[in-house]
Design an enzyme around this catalytic site. Sequence first.
Site, short mmCIF file in Angstrom:
data_model
loop_
_atom_site.label_atom_id
_atom_site.label_comp_id
_atom_site.label_asym_id
_atom_site.label_seq_id
_atom_site.Cartn_x
_atom_site.Cartn_y
_atom_site.Cartn_z
N ASP A 123 1.07 2.17 9.06
CA ASP A 123 0.69 1.37 10.23
C ASP A 123 1.77 1.38 11.32
O ASP A 123 1.48 1.05 12.47
CB ASP A 123 0.42 -0.08 9.82
CG ASP A 123 -0.62 -0.20 8.72
OD1 ASP A 123 -1.47 0.71 8.61
OD2 ASP A 123 -0.59 -1.19 7.97
N GLY A 175 0.85 -1.20 0.00
CA GLY A 175 0.00 0.00 0.00
C GLY A 175 0.88 1.24 0.00
O GLY A 175 1.93 1.26 0.63
N ARG A 210 -22.86 14.77 21.48
CA ARG A 210 -22.90 13.42 20.89
C ARG A 210 -21.65 12.62 21.25
O ARG A 210 -20.63 13.19 21.65
CB ARG A 210 -22.94 13.52 19.35
CG ARG A 210 -24.28 13.86 18.79
CD ARG A 210 -24.15 14.09 17.30
NE ARG A 210 -25.46 14.19 16.66
CZ ARG A 210 -25.66 14.71 15.47
NH1 ARG A 210 -24.65 15.19 14.76
NH2 ARG A 210 -26.87 14.74 14.96
N HIS A 225 -8.78 5.87 3.33
CA HIS A 225 -7.55 6.13 2.58
C HIS A 225 -7.07 7.58 2.61
O HIS A 225 -5.99 7.86 2.10
CB HIS A 225 -7.72 5.63 1.14
CG HIS A 225 -7.76 4.13 1.08
ND1 HIS A 225 -8.90 3.43 1.40
CD2 HIS A 225 -6.82 3.21 0.81
CE1 HIS A 225 -8.66 2.13 1.30
NE2 HIS A 225 -7.40 1.97 0.95
N ARG A 236 -4.20 -1.98 10.41
CA ARG A 236 -4.20 -3.46 10.42
C ARG A 236 -4.28 -3.98 11.86
O ARG A 236 -5.13 -3.54 12.60
CB ARG A 236 -3.00 -4.02 9.68
CG ARG A 236 -3.01 -3.72 8.20
CD ARG A 236 -2.08 -4.62 7.44
NE ARG A 236 -0.72 -4.54 7.97
CZ ARG A 236 0.27 -5.29 7.58
NH1 ARG A 236 0.07 -6.22 6.67
NH2 ARG A 236 1.48 -5.15 8.07
N ARG A 278 -22.42 9.01 16.30
CA ARG A 278 -22.12 9.00 14.86
C ARG A 278 -20.73 8.39 14.64
O ARG A 278 -19.87 8.48 15.51
CB ARG A 278 -22.10 10.42 14.28
CG ARG A 278 -23.44 11.13 14.33
CD ARG A 278 -24.38 10.63 13.23
NE ARG A 278 -25.57 11.44 13.15
CZ ARG A 278 -26.71 11.22 13.81
NH1 ARG A 278 -26.77 10.18 14.63
NH2 ARG A 278 -27.75 12.01 13.67
N MET A 320 -7.04 3.42 10.36
CA MET A 320 -6.43 2.19 9.83
C MET A 320 -5.38 1.65 10.80
O MET A 320 -5.34 2.02 11.96
CB MET A 320 -5.82 2.48 8.47
CG MET A 320 -6.83 2.60 7.35
SD MET A 320 -5.97 2.88 5.78
CE MET A 320 -7.26 2.50 4.63
O1 F6P Z 1 -1.06 -1.25 5.40
C1 F6P Z 1 -1.62 -0.02 5.04
C2 F6P Z 1 -3.14 -0.08 5.03
O2 F6P Z 1 -3.61 1.21 4.74
C3 F6P Z 1 -3.76 -0.63 6.31
O3 F6P Z 1 -3.79 0.31 7.35
C4 F6P Z 1 -5.11 -1.04 5.80
O4 F6P Z 1 -5.64 -2.07 6.59
C5 F6P Z 1 -4.83 -1.54 4.40
O5 F6P Z 1 -3.59 -0.97 4.01
C6 F6P Z 1 -5.88 -1.17 3.39
O6 F6P Z 1 -5.58 -1.78 2.18
P1 F6P Z 1 -6.31 -1.43 0.80
O7 F6P Z 1 -5.66 -0.20 0.27
O8 F6P Z 1 -6.07 -2.63 -0.04
O9 F6P Z 1 -7.75 -1.20 1.11
#
Ligand code: F6P
Length: 364
Positions: free
Chosen positions: A141, A12, A176, A286, A185, A280, A183
Site C-alpha cells: 500500500d 499481510g 469499451r 491478491h 486500503r 467491464r 488494492m
Molecule cells: O495491506 C495490504 C492489503 O493487501 C490491502 O491493500 C488490502 O486492503 C488488504 O491487505 C487485504 O487484506 P486480506 O489479505 O485480509 O484480504
Amino acid sequence: MPLRIAILTGGGDCPGLNAVIRAAAKTAILEHGAEIIGIEDGYEGLVEDRVRELDYLSVSGILNMGGTILGTSNRANPFAYPVKDAKGKVTFQDLSEQAVRTFKSLNADALIAIGGDGSLTIANELNKRGVPSVGVPKTIDNDLYGTDQTFGFDTAVTTATEAVDKLHTTAQAHHRVMVLEVMGRNAGWLALGAGVAGGGDIVLLPEIPYRLEAIRDYILGRKAKGKKFSLVIVAEGAHPEGGDVVVGRMVDDASEARRLGGIGNKLRNDIEQATGIETRATILGHLQRGGEPTPFDRILASRFGREAAKLAVAGKFGQMVGLRGAEIVPVPLADIAGKQRLVNLDNHLLLTARSVGTCFGDGV
Ligand code: F6P
C-alpha cells in the site's frame, strides 16, 4: 555468548519479505556471529510460542521468493488477540504479557519486526514493555509514515501496470470502458502509480472523492474526440463525494475487521448506465501481493534488512529503518506508530498525471 536476534513478519504478506529476512540474518550471522530465531506466523508465533532457529543455509536461496518463509498473520495483535470460545464466538484479549514471556524465554537480545503500520505499532508497544525492537516497513500500500517508500510497493505497481497494459488492448479492440480495481486500503499510491505507468485515462483515489458526472463527461468527451475506449483505475478505498467506501467483507477474528473491495463493480454499473458504453470490471486482488519481488524491491528490502540488523547489533531500539532520498535512516517507531501516509493533493506524481490530462473524477 553470541548475540541472538529474533525476526518476525507480520500483517499481510508482500514481495520482498524473504529478501529482508535474508539480508538481516546474513548480516547478523556473517558480520557479528549472531544466532537467529525465526518467529512463525507473525505475532501469532510470539503469543503461541512457535519459533525455530534459522541458520545460514535456511536464509540462503530465498532472495527472489515471494511470500515469507516464516509465515505471517494479519489478525494476531497481542494487545487484542482473537480467542474463540467453545461455540466459536471470538473475543479479543490482551495477551501481550504472554508475547513478552515468549520473547524473554528465547534469551534474545533483539526483535526485528517486518510489517506495516499495525505490526510496527505493536512493535513500538512491545518495545516499551521490554522487548527491544527494530522495525522494517513493508506493504504494497506504500502508506507508511517515516519512509519515502515501503518495499513490496514497486512489485505491486508492476503487477497492476501489466494488468492496465493488457486491459488497454482489449478495451481498444471492443471500444469499451475497462475498470481495474487495485488494492491500497485508504491510500491511493497503488492506483496512482499504475495509473501513471499504464497511462490510465481516469484514476480514482481515496484522497479525491469522485463525481460520476465528471467521469461521464470525460469518457464521452474522449469518445467525441475519436477515443472510443477508456481505462479507469480505481483504488479499493475510493468513494463518491458524500458517499461511502465499498466494504468487501468483515473479518470477525481480526481487530481491524474491515476489508475494502467491490468499488470496481459498482463503478462498472454506474459508468455503463451514465455513458451507454459497454463497461467491464476487473478486480486485481491478491495477485498484487504475490510473486517474485522486482529488482527494485529486492534491493530496497536487502538494504532495509542490513540496516535493521545493524541497529539491532548496536542496541538502537524503538527505531524503524526508512528510506529518505537515497539514504536508509533510523526513524523512531513512536513517530510513525498509528499514522498513515496518504497522497497529498500537491504530490508531484499526481500533478504529473493531471498535466497529461488524467481525470481524477473531480472535474478539475
Ligand atoms: O495491506 C495490504 C492489503 O493487501 C490491502 O491493500 C488490502 O486492503 C488488504 O491487505 C487485504 O487484506 P486480506 O489479505 O485480509 O484480504
